[in-house]
Enzyme design. Sequence first.
Site, short mmCIF file in Angstrom:
data_model
loop_
_atom_site.label_atom_id
_atom_site.label_comp_id
_atom_site.label_asym_id
_atom_site.label_seq_id
_atom_site.Cartn_x
_atom_site.Cartn_y
_atom_site.Cartn_z
N CYS A 163 0.81 -1.11 0.02
CA CYS A 163 0.02 -0.08 -0.18
C CYS A 163 0.86 1.13 -0.12
O CYS A 163 0.31 2.38 -0.28
CB CYS A 163 -0.81 0.12 1.29
N HIS A 303 -2.41 8.17 5.86
CA HIS A 303 -2.83 6.78 5.09
C HIS A 303 -4.10 6.46 5.47
O HIS A 303 -5.00 6.06 4.68
CB HIS A 303 -1.86 5.81 5.76
N GLU A 314 -1.26 5.24 13.33
CA GLU A 314 -0.94 6.47 12.82
C GLU A 314 -1.38 7.50 13.54
O GLU A 314 -0.43 8.64 13.59
CB GLU A 314 -1.65 6.64 11.30
N LYS A 332 -9.32 8.47 1.76
CA LYS A 332 -9.82 7.04 1.66
C LYS A 332 -11.36 6.77 2.05
O LYS A 332 -12.21 6.04 1.57
CB LYS A 332 -9.05 6.13 2.36
N HIS A 337 -9.64 2.10 -0.56
CA HIS A 337 -8.05 2.17 -0.60
C HIS A 337 -7.73 1.19 -1.74
O HIS A 337 -7.95 0.21 -2.01
CB HIS A 337 -7.80 1.16 0.71
N PHE A 396 1.52 -3.46 4.04
CA PHE A 396 1.74 -4.85 4.39
C PHE A 396 3.21 -5.12 4.33
O PHE A 396 3.91 -4.88 3.36
CB PHE A 396 1.08 -5.85 3.56
#
Length: 408
Positions: A163, A303, A314, A332, A337, A396
């Site tokens: 990502c 993010h 985050e 998002k 996403h 990831f």
Amino acid sequence: MAEPFQAAVTGLGLVTPAGIGVAETWRTIRAGTPTASSDSTLDGMPVDFSCRVPGFDADALLGRRTAWRLDRYVHLALVACREAIADAGLDTSAWDGARVGVVMGNALGGVGTFTTQHETLLADGAGKVSSMLIPMMGVNMVAGYLAIDCGAQGPNLVTTTACASGTTAIGTARDLLRTGRCDIVLAGGAEAGLSRPIVAGFTRMGALSGRVDDPAAASRPFSVDRDGFVAAEGAGVLVLERHEHAVARGARIRARVSGYGASADAHHATAPDPSGTGAEAAIRAALTDAGLEPSDVDHVNAHGTSTPLNDAVEAGVVARVFPALPAVTSVKGVTGHSLGAAGAIEAACTVLTIEHGEVPPTANLENPDPALEIDVVRGAPRRLGVSAATSNSFGFGGQNAVLVLTAN
């Protein structure tokens, strides 16, 4: 100490669930209008909704002869790239192609093509599998096809950091400019992974929101009742140039990429490190690269996936690094996403925020999580002069990438 290297952003191109083109995408994001909806290709699955690009007709946009031999993720990238080049005012027939690079982020490759051809193999045998399978599904092919389309003969590669891929691509592109290898780099990310196996895999991981009764409300970053992300597709491309090159040709400089930082959590395959040490290291490295202090940052494009763990980690990192609490948003909530494309789309949105002096709201944020001590914009856009911003991406594998973007 050497002056920080600043890459000029001279062009933007976007193809997202919020719209085809920069103007339409920004209008939808600025309005905070969610795009998640039921997806007929996922009928019968436990999670049967997604964020797809609306009304995307590859035959009409690219020509049938071009479209038939490319996977959808390359379709999206090509349309975004052509818009970015036009926006930069570049003439591809006149540029020195050897000085033009392409760096694109992608996580999954042509999974739509692979899924279709695997079904053909099972139903009709190996003799019916398309001879175009390999060049259509390859993760690297998006950069290759963009180069073919515009005659970019410089360094050509794809970054694959899950990502964070799109953000990694932009940071890598800036490095190519800094070393003098290129004058121009087309950088961004593309993803079209809304196939049944991929969505099933994310569902089994527990990564996706389960709000099947209300898909539009499913992606809700930083909300107390967030329960997962919404799978999406899209593409974003930025034209980056050496500052001197952009000035010499009289280009409009929309913003600058002034810093880049990257790190690894070295913690877990899919879960972020609860301490946020790796994410914090990437943010601080990007600030150091840009020659800025945390107090110089006015805005954080987070993010913000809408997953319980990511948003908590985050938010903790942002509060720790930026005690002055800059304005935070996650697009998002609108776009879902889009994995390897997300960082590029969000970097483009950060450029637009700097240009317009307006931070878009985080969609669906009706009940902010009181445990997250950050200033998240919600409800309506916030007027704010932004001289410096970070765009955060965490993937990831614990792969973290952060950009610092500054006003021209």
